[in-house]
Scaffold this motif. Structure first.
Motif, mmCIF file in Angstrom:
data_model
loop_
_atom_site.group_PDB
_atom_site.id
_atom_site.type_symbol
_atom_site.label_atom_id
_atom_site.label_comp_id
_atom_site.label_asym_id
_atom_site.label_seq_id
_atom_site.Cartn_x
_atom_site.Cartn_y
_atom_site.Cartn_z
ATOM 1 N N SER A 23 -2.739 -64.889 51.417
ATOM 2 C CA SER A 23 -3.551 -63.780 51.923
ATOM 3 C C SER A 23 -2.852 -62.484 51.534
ATOM 4 N N ALA A 31 -6.892 -62.723 58.359
ATOM 5 C CA ALA A 31 -6.263 -63.416 57.230
ATOM 6 C C ALA A 31 -5.459 -64.617 57.706
ATOM 7 N N ASP A 135 -9.332 -63.335 52.521
ATOM 8 C CA ASP A 135 -9.361 -61.948 53.010
ATOM 9 C C ASP A 135 -8.605 -60.989 52.090
ATOM 10 N N THR A 136 -8.630 -61.240 50.794
ATOM 11 C CA THR A 136 -7.891 -60.424 49.815
ATOM 12 C C THR A 136 -8.856 -59.991 48.718
ATOM 13 N N GLY A 137 -9.044 -58.684 48.570
ATOM 14 C CA GLY A 137 -10.027 -58.181 47.620
ATOM 15 C C GLY A 137 -9.542 -58.083 46.196
ATOM 16 N N ASN A 160 -11.500 -67.883 45.839
ATOM 17 C CA ASN A 160 -11.437 -66.584 46.503
ATOM 18 C C ASN A 160 -12.502 -66.528 47.602
ATOM 19 N N ASP A 162 -13.730 -64.263 50.874
ATOM 20 C CA ASP A 162 -13.522 -62.927 51.428
ATOM 21 C C ASP A 162 -14.850 -62.378 51.933
ATOM 22 N N HIS A 164 -15.072 -58.681 52.057
ATOM 23 C CA HIS A 164 -15.033 -57.275 51.664
ATOM 24 C C HIS A 164 -15.977 -57.025 50.481
ATOM 25 N N ASN A 167 -14.441 -56.563 46.872
ATOM 26 C CA ASN A 167 -13.752 -57.674 46.222
ATOM 27 C C ASN A 167 -14.070 -57.687 44.727
ATOM 28 N N VAL A 176 -17.746 -64.737 48.349
ATOM 29 C CA VAL A 176 -17.638 -63.401 48.943
ATOM 30 C C VAL A 176 -18.962 -63.081 49.631
ATOM 31 N N THR A 183 -13.669 -63.014 57.587
ATOM 32 C CA THR A 183 -13.488 -64.156 56.688
ATOM 33 C C THR A 183 -13.555 -65.466 57.466
#
Length: 595
Positions: A23, A31, A135-137, A160, A162, A164, A167, A176, A183
Motif C-alpha cells: 500500500s 490501506a 489504495d495506491t494511485g 491494482n 483502488d 481514487h 489512479n 478502480v 478500498t
C-alpha cells in the motif's frame, strides 16, 4: 459495481503462490484494513502472503487484527547465484569471511586448482510471483519500496485495487471504482465473490472489523459526502458479520494524545481566511512540532474535524512542513469544487473533495506557504471568475472615511472589535444589518456583485455604490412614446319599458305576498267577555315581521273540507273581528252593534 474483472483477478491469483501485498507510504486505516483482510482471506485459501509497509503504524491502529504480521522492509526479492564448474575438479570444503565491506568466498579443491573461467554469476528468480496493491494511485506512492526495487515492479504482474479517481492504472489488472467510498468497500464485494466461488467462508469477525475500519475512517464515520447508499448497506452487512464498530470508533475518533491536542491548538491559532476567494487555511512548521512534542502524522483529522466547519468556506487546506518537503492537504465543501484537479496540476492527486500534493526541497517555509496560497487563490479566482479590478478598493474613499486599509490576513486572534463610544459613520451598516466577521463569507448561491467581491468587516465600512442616472427624455419623445388611449366603450341605456323584471326566486316558484302584521290571538274567554261587556279592544299593532323576499314557499296543497281547521287559517278572520269590535261595528255573528 462492475464485477467483470473479478474472474480475471481470481485466475491470476490461482496461478500465483507467493503474493506480495503493498500500500502507499504511511498507510491509513483503509490501506491497512484492505491489506490485512486480503492477507487473512488468502491464508484461508492456502497462499503464501507477505504484507509490507514503509514505516511502523500509528499507535491508534495497534488494535487491528493481524497487525503483528506486517513487515517494514522488503528484503531480498532475488537471490544472487555464483556457479562453479566442477566437472574436472572436486571440492574439499567451502567457507567465507567478511572484511572491509566485502565477502570472500573460499573454496578448497581436493586436487588441482579452480580458475576464474570456472566461475559464473546469475540472478535467481523473483521471490514473489504476484503483487497486489491497495489504495495506491501511483507506483511512486509506494515510496522507498519502489525506489529500492524498481526492477521488481517491472518484472512482476500487479493487481491494482483502488477507489481514487486519479489512479494511473499502472497494474496489469486495475480494479478502480471511484464511486466507492473506500478500498475496503471494493474488496468486500470481491471477497463475497470468492466465497461463492470456493463455497468457503472468508469474511469472519476479524476480516469484517478490518473492512469496516477502512469504510468508517474514509467516510468520517459516514459524515463525508462520499457516503453512498451502498456504503451504508456494506456497513450494515459487516456489522452482521461481527464487525466491531465501537472498538473502531473508540480508537480513531475518541482517543487523542496530549501532544495532538497541543498541536491542534497551534494550527487553529494560525487559521487565516480569504472571504473573497472563499478560502480557509493554516500552516504548521517544524518548530511547532518540536514545541508541541508531536509527530507530523498527528495532524491527521484536524482538517476534517475542525477546519471544514468554517461557514462559507469552499476550499480548506493545511500546509505542513516536513524535513525534506512540504505537504499540502486540501478539502472542498461542495461537489462542484474539484480540489483533486488542483492537486493534480501540482504533481499530486486524490478525490474531487479530498486531495493533496507535495512541494519538494528545503526552501524557506514562509516562501512555500506564500506560493501555495497564491496557487489556490488563482484556482479559486478562475473558478469564481474573479478579476483583480473586482477586489480593488478605492484608497481615497477609505481615507475620506477615516479607514486605513490593511492587507494582513485576518486570524482568529485578530477578531475585529467595535468601539462602543464611536457612533455610526458614513457607509457603515446599521445595527439591524448583519456585520460580516472574519469567518463570514458571501453566499455561494447568491449573485456576484461588488458588495460580495469586496472584503468587508467591522473595521472597513462598505462604500456606497454609485448609481448612474438614466438619460433625460425630451418632451417630443414623451409625446411620441405616449401610448394611444383606448376607446371608451359605448354605454347603452335601456328603455324604461324594456327594463327586465326582478329575477324570480331560486326555485322559480311564485313569490309570496308580503305578510301583514299579526296581533296576538285572543283566547276564547277574552272574546266572549268582549262580546258580553262590549269593551273596546285597543289596537296595539305589533311591529311587522321582517320580510324575506328570497325565502322559499312550499307548494300550496288543496284544502280538505273534512280536515279540522288549523289555527293559522283563522288568523286573518279573527283579526278582522277584533278590529270591527274595536271600531264599534256590529258583530257579524250576533248582528248587534257595540255599545
Amino acid at each position: 459495481m462492475d464485477t467483470s474483472l473479478f474472474l480475471p483477478i481470481t485466475n491470476l491469483i490461482e496461478k500465483s503462490q507467493n503474493i506480495l501485498v503493498l500500500s502507499h507510504a504511511k498507510p491509513d486505516a483503509d490501506a491497512l484494513g484492505a491489506s490485512l483482510s486480503f492477507y487473512l482471506a488468502m491464508k484461508e485459501l492456502g497462499k503464501q502472503v507477505t504484507v509490507v509497509t514503509n514505516e511502523p503504524t500509528k499507535e491508534n491502529m495497534a488494535f487491528l487484527p493481524a497487525i503483528n504480521t506486517l513487515q517494514y522492509t522488503l528484503g531480498g526479492t532475488k537471490d544472487f547465484i555464483i556457479s562453479l564448474d566442477t566437472t574436472s575438479k572436486s571440492i574439499s570444503k567451502i567457507k567465507y569471511n567478511a572484511e572491509e565491506g566485502r565477502v570472500n568466498i573460499i573454496i578448497t579443491p581436493k586436487d588441482g586448482i579452480f580458475m576464474a573461467s570456472d566461475v559464473s554469476f546469475r540472478a535467481g528468480k523473483n521471490q514473489y510471483d504476484l503483487i497486489v496493491a491497495f489504495d495506491t494511485g501511483n507506483v511512486e506512492y509506494f515510496g522507498k519500496l519502489y525506489d529500492n526495487n524498481v526492477q521488481l515492479f517491472f518484472e512482476t504482474p500487479i493487481i491494482n485495487i483502488d477507489h481514487h479517481a486519479s489512479n494511473t492504472d499502472y497494474g496489469q489488472l486495475n480494479l478502480v471504482v471511484p464511486t466507492a467510498a473506500s478500498t475496503t468497500e471494493i474488496l468486500y464485494e470481491y471477497l463475497k465473490f470468492l466465497e461463492k466461488k470456493y463455497e468457503k467462508k472468508l469474511v469472519n469477525s476479524d476480516v469484517a472489523t478490518l473492512l469496516l475500519a477502512g469504510l468508517i475512517t474514509d467516510t468520517g464515520s459516514f459524515q463525508h459526502a462520499n457516503t453512498s447508499p451502498r456504503s451504508l448497506e456494506v456497513a450494515a452487512e459487516l456489522l452482521d458479520l461481527g464487525g466491531r464498530q465501537q472498538e473502531i470508533i473508540k480508537h480513531f475518533f475518541k482517543t487523542k494524545k496530549l501532544s495532538t491536542l497541543k498541536l491542534w491548538g497551534m494550527i487553529l491559532s494560525k487559521v487565516q481566511v480569504d472571504p473573497i476567494h472563499r478560502m480557509v487555511w493554516s500552516s504548521i512548521s517544524l518548530e511547532d512540532f518540536i514545541s508541541s512534542e508531536a509527530e507530523p502524522e498527528e495532524t491527521e483529522g484536524i482538517i476534517d474535524d475542525l477546519l471544514t466547519n468554517a461557514p462559507g468556506a469552499e476550499v480548506i487546506f493545511l500546509i505542513k512542513q516536513n524535513k525534506d518537503y512540504v505537504s499540502i492537504s486540501t478539502r472542498s465543501t461542495a461537489n462542484g469544487i474539484d480540489v483533486g484537479k488542483l492537486c493534480a496540476e501540482n504533481g499530486g492527486g486524490g478525490h474531487p473533495r479530498a486531495a493533496g500534493f507535495k512541494v519538494p526541497g528545503n526552501r524557506p517555509f514562509e516562501e512555500v506557504v506564500a506560493e501555495v496560497v497564491k496557487k489556490v487563490r488563482e484556482f479559486q479566482a478562475k473558478r469564481l471568475n474573479i478579476h483583480p479590478e473586482d477586489i480593488q478598493v478605492s484608497s481615497a474613499s477609505l481615507k475620506s472615511q477615516g479607514v486605513t486599509e490593511s492587507t494582513k490576513p485576518q486570524t482568529v486572534a485578530e477578531t475585529p472589535t467595535k468601539n462602543p463610544q464611536s457612533g455610526p459613520q458614513l457607509g457603515q451598516p446599521s445595527e439591524s444589518i448583519k456585520k460580516v466577521t472574519y469567518l463570514d463569507f458571501p453566499s455561494s448561491n447568491s449573485k456576484k456583485d461588488d458588495s460580495q467581491l469586496t472584503m468587508i468587516d467591522s473595521r472597513k465600512p462598505q462604500l456606497p455604490r454609485m448609481i448612474k442616472p438614466a438619460p433625460a427624455v425630451k418632451p417630443e419623445e414623451r409625446i411620441e412614446q405616449k401610448p394611444a388611449e383606448a376607446p371608451m366603450p359605448k354605454v347603452v341605456e335601456p328603455k324604461p319599458e324594456t327594463v327586465p323584471a326582478p329575477m324570480p326566486i331560486v326555485d322559480s316558484k311564485p313569490e309570496p305576498k308580503p305578510m301583514k302584521p299579526v296581533v296576538a290571538k285572543p283566547t276564547e274567554s277574552q272574546v266572549s267577555s268582549l262580546k258580553r261587556e262590549g269593551n273596546v279592544v285597543k289596537n296595539d299593532t305589533p311591529k311587522p315581521m321582517a320580510q324575506n323576499p328570497v325565502a322559499k314557499v312550499a307548494d300550496p296543497k288543496p284544502l280538505d273540507p273534512n280536515a279540522p281547521k288549523k289555527r293559522h287559517r283563522k288568523r286573518h278572520h279573527k283579526k278582522k273581528v277584533v278590529d270591527d269590535l274595536a271600531a264599534g261595528k256590529p258583530n257579524p255573528q250576533t248582528n248587534k252593534p257595540q255599545a
